[in-house]
Design an enzyme around this catalytic site. Sequence first.
Site, PDB file in Angstrom:
ATOM      1  N   HIS A  31      34.617  90.117 -64.163  1.00  0.00           N
ATOM      2  CA  HIS A  31      35.098  90.062 -62.779  1.00  0.00           C
ATOM      3  C   HIS A  31      34.416  88.896 -62.067  1.00  0.00           C
ATOM      4  O   HIS A  31      33.702  88.102 -62.708  1.00  0.00           O
ATOM      5  CB  HIS A  31      34.842  91.403 -62.076  1.00  0.00           C
ATOM      6  CG  HIS A  31      33.436  91.895 -62.196  1.00  0.00           C
ATOM      7  ND1 HIS A  31      32.346  91.193 -61.716  1.00  0.00           N
ATOM      8  CD2 HIS A  31      32.925  93.016 -62.772  1.00  0.00           C
ATOM      9  CE1 HIS A  31      31.242  91.872 -61.959  1.00  0.00           C
ATOM     10  NE2 HIS A  31      31.557  92.972 -62.622  1.00  0.00           N
ATOM     11  N   GLY A  33      31.861  88.657 -60.310  1.00  0.00           N
ATOM     12  CA  GLY A  33      30.406  88.578 -60.488  1.00  0.00           C
ATOM     13  C   GLY A  33      30.060  87.814 -61.763  1.00  0.00           C
ATOM     14  O   GLY A  33      29.194  86.928 -61.770  1.00  0.00           O
ATOM     15  N   HIS A  34      30.762  88.153 -62.854  1.00  0.00           N
ATOM     16  CA  HIS A  34      30.539  87.425 -64.111  1.00  0.00           C
ATOM     17  C   HIS A  34      30.954  85.961 -63.968  1.00  0.00           C
ATOM     18  O   HIS A  34      30.313  85.065 -64.527  1.00  0.00           O
ATOM     19  CB  HIS A  34      31.352  88.051 -65.247  1.00  0.00           C
ATOM     20  CG  HIS A  34      30.978  89.466 -65.560  1.00  0.00           C
ATOM     21  ND1 HIS A  34      31.800  90.524 -65.291  1.00  0.00           N
ATOM     22  CD2 HIS A  34      29.863  89.985 -66.134  1.00  0.00           C
ATOM     23  CE1 HIS A  34      31.221  91.646 -65.681  1.00  0.00           C
ATOM     24  NE2 HIS A  34      30.040  91.346 -66.191  1.00  0.00           N
ATOM     25  N   VAL A 173      27.843  89.089 -55.890  1.00  0.00           N
ATOM     26  CA  VAL A 173      29.115  88.657 -55.281  1.00  0.00           C
ATOM     27  C   VAL A 173      29.721  89.887 -54.601  1.00  0.00           C
ATOM     28  O   VAL A 173      29.740  90.980 -55.176  1.00  0.00           O
ATOM     29  CB  VAL A 173      30.071  88.099 -56.353  1.00  0.00           C
ATOM     30  CG1 VAL A 173      31.382  87.651 -55.725  1.00  0.00           C
ATOM     31  CG2 VAL A 173      29.410  86.938 -57.090  1.00  0.00           C
ATOM     32  N   ARG A 184      32.974  98.973 -62.152  1.00  0.00           N
ATOM     33  CA  ARG A 184      33.260 100.371 -61.785  1.00  0.00           C
ATOM     34  C   ARG A 184      34.173 100.487 -60.569  1.00  0.00           C
ATOM     35  O   ARG A 184      34.767 101.546 -60.354  1.00  0.00           O
ATOM     36  CB  ARG A 184      31.963 101.109 -61.487  1.00  0.00           C
ATOM     37  CG  ARG A 184      31.161 101.302 -62.735  1.00  0.00           C
ATOM     38  CD  ARG A 184      29.922 102.067 -62.489  1.00  0.00           C
ATOM     39  NE  ARG A 184      29.233 102.268 -63.751  1.00  0.00           N
ATOM     40  CZ  ARG A 184      28.183 103.031 -63.899  1.00  0.00           C
ATOM     41  NH1 ARG A 184      27.694 103.679 -62.882  1.00  0.00           N
ATOM     42  NH2 ARG A 184      27.610 103.147 -65.074  1.00  0.00           N
TER      43      ARG A 184
END
Length: 278
Positions: A31, A33-34, A173, A184
């Site tokens: 997502h 963040g990654h 993020v 999640r």
Amino acid sequence: MRICRTAAELRAVRSSLESPVALVPTMGALHAGHESLLKNARDGNATVVASIFVNPLQFGPNEDLAQYPLTPDDDMALLERLSCDVLFAPTVAEMYPAGSQTRVQPGEVAAHLEGERRPGHFAGVATVVLKLFSLVTPDRAYFGEKDAQQLAVVRRMVRDFDLPVDIVGCPTVRESDGLAISSRNRRLSDAQRRDAVGLSRALRLIVEALERGATDVGAVLRAASAELGALQQDYLAVVDPADFVPLDTVPRKADLLAVGAAFCGTTRLIDNMKLCSA
Ligand code: PAF
């Protein structure tokens, strides 16, 4: 992008990779963040290696290993788009072949909060991260600050074992309303998604109250609990990010973290925010 499914395949390509080599360890279901970890890794390194491995060792018996989201096609497309050089995506049998039994046992930094609620979780994380470091031999490894206690456990392990890798923590993020992005979040219904923002609101209240000079941590945490709204509190605490021991009083001039976990239905959310006490 080269894809390695086995340690032998990875070893075969490792010697040809240009330094510095960055590792971005993940469990997939990638997502935003990654994406930020991968962009940071891409910016500062000649080679980016991402790993995707849903590590059974870090899931407790009542946790959600079987439900962990798997999105291999989307993950691959994202890695290609971000110019990742190598994907290491081993099987469980490859990482933990029959007879595997040695485990990393983190110390005090893993004892409280997440460690207390998820026995064995950080031993599983530390074990797989040590294996990934040993297989990829990266110069740098990138982790999200959202999993702040995980980051502290990894930093401690690197110091304790003199591992030759720089650990780079990347900022959390957030969605526009403040919810920290996590794989999640996909499990939340629309109504739960609206409630979920309560956790970041509670943490912001803690940060603002302590930065304004409040000294009674207990009273601040009680006020923050009320901000959780429909969420069910697991914990709210203020910690030193080096040891994760919950504090009753706030030391002067310390960089601290407000940390929290709460249930939104059956989905457990965690988050944290930095504060600088005066
Ligand atoms: O944060 C994660 O996704 C995992 O805990 C990690 C670091 C990839 C280890 O399995």
